[in-house]
Design a protein around this motif. Structure first.
Motif, mmCIF file in Angstrom:
data_model
loop_
_atom_site.group_PDB
_atom_site.id
_atom_site.type_symbol
_atom_site.label_atom_id
_atom_site.label_comp_id
_atom_site.label_asym_id
_atom_site.label_seq_id
_atom_site.Cartn_x
_atom_site.Cartn_y
_atom_site.Cartn_z
ATOM 1 N N GLN A 40 43.719 49.577 46.791
ATOM 2 C CA GLN A 40 44.207 48.204 46.766
ATOM 3 C C GLN A 40 45.369 48.039 47.737
ATOM 4 O O GLN A 40 46.309 48.832 47.733
ATOM 5 C CB GLN A 40 44.695 47.841 45.359
ATOM 6 N N LEU A 41 45.299 47.000 48.567
ATOM 7 C CA LEU A 41 46.378 46.655 49.484
ATOM 8 C C LEU A 41 47.148 45.483 48.895
ATOM 9 O O LEU A 41 46.572 44.471 48.519
ATOM 10 C CB LEU A 41 45.824 46.266 50.858
ATOM 11 N N HIS A 42 48.445 45.647 48.790
ATOM 12 C CA HIS A 42 49.333 44.577 48.353
ATOM 13 C C HIS A 42 50.437 44.455 49.392
ATOM 14 O O HIS A 42 50.772 45.421 50.074
ATOM 15 C CB HIS A 42 49.953 44.881 46.988
ATOM 16 N N ILE A 43 51.022 43.286 49.496
ATOM 17 C CA ILE A 43 52.119 43.054 50.428
ATOM 18 C C ILE A 43 53.374 42.764 49.620
ATOM 19 O O ILE A 43 53.411 41.834 48.824
ATOM 20 C CB ILE A 43 51.820 41.865 51.372
ATOM 21 N N ARG A 44 54.388 43.584 49.810
ATOM 22 C CA ARG A 44 55.679 43.412 49.138
ATOM 23 C C ARG A 44 56.633 42.768 50.132
ATOM 24 O O ARG A 44 56.594 43.046 51.330
ATOM 25 C CB ARG A 44 56.206 44.784 48.704
ATOM 26 N N THR A 45 57.499 41.899 49.660
ATOM 27 C CA THR A 45 58.505 41.300 50.537
ATOM 28 C C THR A 45 59.845 42.001 50.328
ATOM 29 O O THR A 45 60.135 42.499 49.242
ATOM 30 C CB THR A 45 58.654 39.789 50.277
ATOM 31 N N GLU A 46 60.614 42.022 51.390
ATOM 32 C CA GLU A 46 61.903 42.694 51.366
ATOM 33 C C GLU A 46 62.821 41.959 52.337
ATOM 34 O O GLU A 46 62.370 41.388 53.320
ATOM 35 C CB GLU A 46 61.667 44.134 51.841
ATOM 36 N N THR A 47 64.112 41.975 52.093
ATOM 37 C CA THR A 47 65.078 41.373 53.002
ATOM 38 C C THR A 47 65.707 42.475 53.841
ATOM 39 O O THR A 47 66.181 43.474 53.301
ATOM 40 C CB THR A 47 66.167 40.616 52.226
ATOM 41 N N THR A 48 65.702 42.288 55.162
ATOM 42 C CA THR A 48 66.285 43.280 56.059
ATOM 43 C C THR A 48 67.803 43.167 56.044
ATOM 44 O O THR A 48 68.368 42.225 55.489
ATOM 45 C CB THR A 48 65.779 43.088 57.504
ATOM 46 N N SER A 49 68.473 44.106 56.695
ATOM 47 C CA SER A 49 69.943 44.114 56.727
ATOM 48 C C SER A 49 70.522 42.879 57.420
ATOM 49 O O SER A 49 71.640 42.477 57.134
ATOM 50 C CB SER A 49 70.454 45.383 57.412
ATOM 51 N N ASN A 50 69.716 42.239 58.314
ATOM 52 C CA ASN A 50 70.214 41.027 58.974
ATOM 53 C C ASN A 50 69.764 39.749 58.268
ATOM 54 O O ASN A 50 69.939 38.657 58.791
ATOM 55 C CB ASN A 50 69.820 41.006 60.451
ATOM 56 N N ALA A 74 60.943 40.602 55.468
ATOM 57 C CA ALA A 74 59.990 41.572 55.996
ATOM 58 C C ALA A 74 58.830 41.721 55.015
ATOM 59 O O ALA A 74 59.001 41.594 53.801
ATOM 60 C CB ALA A 74 60.655 42.922 56.217
ATOM 61 N N LEU A 75 57.658 41.987 55.544
ATOM 62 C CA LEU A 75 56.459 42.231 54.746
ATOM 63 C C LEU A 75 56.135 43.720 54.811
ATOM 64 O O LEU A 75 55.992 44.284 55.895
ATOM 65 C CB LEU A 75 55.282 41.418 55.288
ATOM 66 N N ILE A 76 56.044 44.353 53.647
ATOM 67 C CA ILE A 76 55.774 45.786 53.560
ATOM 68 C C ILE A 76 54.409 45.979 52.904
ATOM 69 O O ILE A 76 54.229 45.664 51.726
ATOM 70 C CB ILE A 76 56.838 46.509 52.698
ATOM 71 N N PRO A 77 53.431 46.491 53.646
ATOM 72 C CA PRO A 77 52.134 46.753 53.029
ATOM 73 C C PRO A 77 52.223 47.962 52.096
ATOM 74 O O PRO A 77 52.901 48.943 52.408
ATOM 75 C CB PRO A 77 51.208 47.042 54.220
ATOM 76 N N GLU A 78 51.564 47.869 50.946
ATOM 77 C CA GLU A 78 51.498 48.973 49.993
ATOM 78 C C GLU A 78 50.042 49.252 49.663
ATOM 79 O O GLU A 78 49.258 48.325 49.464
ATOM 80 C CB GLU A 78 52.235 48.630 48.703
ATOM 81 N N VAL A 79 49.688 50.518 49.632
ATOM 82 C CA VAL A 79 48.350 50.942 49.251
ATOM 83 C C VAL A 79 48.472 51.638 47.900
ATOM 84 O O VAL A 79 49.175 52.646 47.777
ATOM 85 C CB VAL A 79 47.731 51.889 50.303
ATOM 86 N N ASP A 80 47.823 51.072 46.903
ATOM 87 C CA ASP A 80 47.885 51.609 45.539
ATOM 88 C C ASP A 80 49.317 51.842 45.071
ATOM 89 O O ASP A 80 49.627 52.833 44.427
ATOM 90 C CB ASP A 80 47.063 52.895 45.426
ATOM 91 N N GLY A 81 50.217 50.914 45.437
ATOM 92 C CA GLY A 81 51.593 50.966 44.970
ATOM 93 C C GLY A 81 52.537 51.814 45.805
ATOM 94 O O GLY A 81 53.716 51.904 45.512
ATOM 95 N N THR A 82 52.036 52.458 46.864
ATOM 96 C CA THR A 82 52.878 53.278 47.732
ATOM 97 C C THR A 82 52.981 52.604 49.088
ATOM 98 O O THR A 82 51.975 52.208 49.673
ATOM 99 C CB THR A 82 52.298 54.700 47.891
ATOM 100 N N SER A 83 54.192 52.501 49.594
ATOM 101 C CA SER A 83 54.431 51.871 50.886
ATOM 102 C C SER A 83 53.589 52.539 51.971
ATOM 103 O O SER A 83 53.529 53.771 52.069
ATOM 104 C CB SER A 83 55.917 51.996 51.233
ATOM 105 N N LEU A 84 52.952 51.723 52.794
ATOM 106 C CA LEU A 84 52.188 52.253 53.922
ATOM 107 C C LEU A 84 53.124 52.978 54.892
ATOM 108 O O LEU A 84 52.739 53.952 55.532
ATOM 109 C CB LEU A 84 51.438 51.120 54.632
ATOM 110 N N ILE A 85 54.368 52.538 54.954
ATOM 111 C CA ILE A 85 55.365 53.206 55.789
ATOM 112 C C ILE A 85 55.544 54.649 55.320
ATOM 113 O O ILE A 85 55.561 55.588 56.123
ATOM 114 C CB ILE A 85 56.695 52.434 55.747
ATOM 115 N N THR A 86 55.657 54.854 54.014
ATOM 116 C CA THR A 86 55.802 56.190 53.440
ATOM 117 C C THR A 86 54.552 57.024 53.672
ATOM 118 O O THR A 86 54.639 58.197 54.060
ATOM 119 C CB THR A 86 56.089 56.081 51.927
ATOM 120 N N LEU A 87 53.380 56.433 53.438
ATOM 121 C CA LEU A 87 52.122 57.162 53.610
ATOM 122 C C LEU A 87 51.932 57.641 55.047
ATOM 123 O O LEU A 87 51.584 58.803 55.284
ATOM 124 C CB LEU A 87 50.937 56.279 53.198
#
Length: 95
Positions: free
Chosen positions: A3-13, A17-30
């Protein structure tokens, strides 16, 4: 099926930002883990997509890889495309 979900996050500025997650784990981490175990240098130097910095057009096309966004490749947005097999079950949310 994953499952792909998109989490939102606020950057330091303060940008969104939109963070894709696969099965609850950030795609960035994967991707970072994958690259690190294979000796990529640098490995995992990624962040979320910040729509206010680029004109992505319809983001469903971007994430599904169905067409270049606004006639541009993903590389135009500061990233290279990931190769993955994708399928869509059900309906996409309307925006």
């Amino acid at each position: 099926m994953n499952q792909l979900h998109i989490r939102t996050e606020t950057t330091s500025n303060g940008a969104g930002a939109l963070i894709p997650e696969v099965d609850g784990t950030s795609l960035i981490t994967l991707v970072g883990s994958y690259e690190a175990t294979r000796g990529y240098d640098p490995a995992g130097e990624y962040d979320g997509l910040v729509p206010e910095h680029f004109d992505f057009g319809d983001l469903s096309h971007y994430y599904l890889g169905t067409e270049a966004t606004n006639g541009q490749s993903p590389a135009k947005h500061g990233c290279w495309g990931a190769n993955a097999e994708k399928s869509v079950a059900g309906r996409l949310p309307s925006g």
